[in-house]
Write an enzyme that holds these catalytic residues in place. Structure first.
Site, PDB file in Angstrom:
ATOM      1  N   GLY A  44       5.157  -5.822  -3.416  1.00 24.50           N
ATOM      2  CA  GLY A  44       4.124  -4.931  -3.951  1.00 24.50           C
ATOM      3  C   GLY A  44       3.325  -4.257  -2.857  1.00 24.50           C
ATOM      4  O   GLY A  44       3.015  -3.061  -2.932  1.00 24.50           O
ATOM      5  N   CYS A  45       2.992  -5.016  -1.824  1.00 26.70           N
ATOM      6  CA  CYS A  45       2.190  -4.468  -0.724  1.00 26.70           C
ATOM      7  C   CYS A  45       2.985  -3.433   0.069  1.00 26.70           C
ATOM      8  O   CYS A  45       2.438  -2.428   0.518  1.00 26.70           O
ATOM      9  CB  CYS A  45       1.699  -5.587   0.189  1.00 26.70           C
ATOM     10  SG  CYS A  45       0.612  -6.741  -0.692  1.00 26.70           S
ATOM     11  N   THR A  46       4.285  -3.663   0.209  1.00 27.66           N
ATOM     12  CA  THR A  46       5.144  -2.705   0.899  1.00 27.66           C
ATOM     13  C   THR A  46       5.273  -1.429   0.079  1.00 27.66           C
ATOM     14  O   THR A  46       5.158  -0.320   0.620  1.00 27.66           O
ATOM     15  CB  THR A  46       6.526  -3.329   1.188  1.00 27.66           C
ATOM     16  OG1 THR A  46       6.343  -4.477   2.023  1.00 27.66           O
ATOM     17  CG2 THR A  46       7.450  -2.336   1.875  1.00 27.66           C
TER      18      THR A  46
END
Length: 149
Positions: A44-46
């Site tokens: 998700g952060c990527t």
């Protein structure tokens, strides 16, 4: 302290991926996308970071400076930036001062296990340092369009 639209953004000072000091007060006169994310190089952060990277030009045209904040250290941020060609600043909030100032360090739960972590949240800050929007339901794949709406 819960923050609201219209509140002054809490001033902070932190180290970026290269060990340089970044102060919110130095960004007066610019609009800021201050986004908090849980962990470097997770799915998700990527997706969120790559969406911001791919839309940086549109965000800059709208006057925004992008700053990401997580509790990962500088070395982790450097790897994340290099692996995904990120083109904006990431702050290493290892002492959790900034996440606590912005009230995004909370109890979370995964698979029935409770733990403390960063709640994915984005604050839009105007040129005078006032919070103009708080995005708490972040669409990691379409985050730039949420900001530019």
């Amino acid at each position: 302290m819960k923050l609201h639209v219209g509140d002054p953004a809490p001033l902070f000072e932190g180290k970026d991926q290269n060990g340089n000091t970044v102060k919110l007060s130095d960004l007066r006169g610019k609009k800021v996308v201050l986004y908090f994310y849980p962990k470097d190089d997770t799915s998700g952060c990527t997706a969120q970071a790559c969406d911001l990277r791919d839309n940086k030009e549109a965000l800059q045209k709208a006057g925004y400076e992008i700053i990401g904040v997580s509790t990962d250290d500088e070395k982790s941020h450097q790897k994340f930036i290099n692996k995904h060609n990120l083109n904006f600043t990431l702050l290493a909030d290892t002492d959790k001062q900034i996440v606590e100032q912005y009230d995004v360090w909370k109890e979370k739960s995964m698979y029935g296990r409770k733990y403390m972590g960063t709640v994915r949240t984005t604050f839009l800050i105007d040129e005078k340092g006032i919070i103009t929007d708080i995005i708490s339901k972040v669409d990691t794949k379409q985050h730039a369009s949420q900001i530019l709406k």
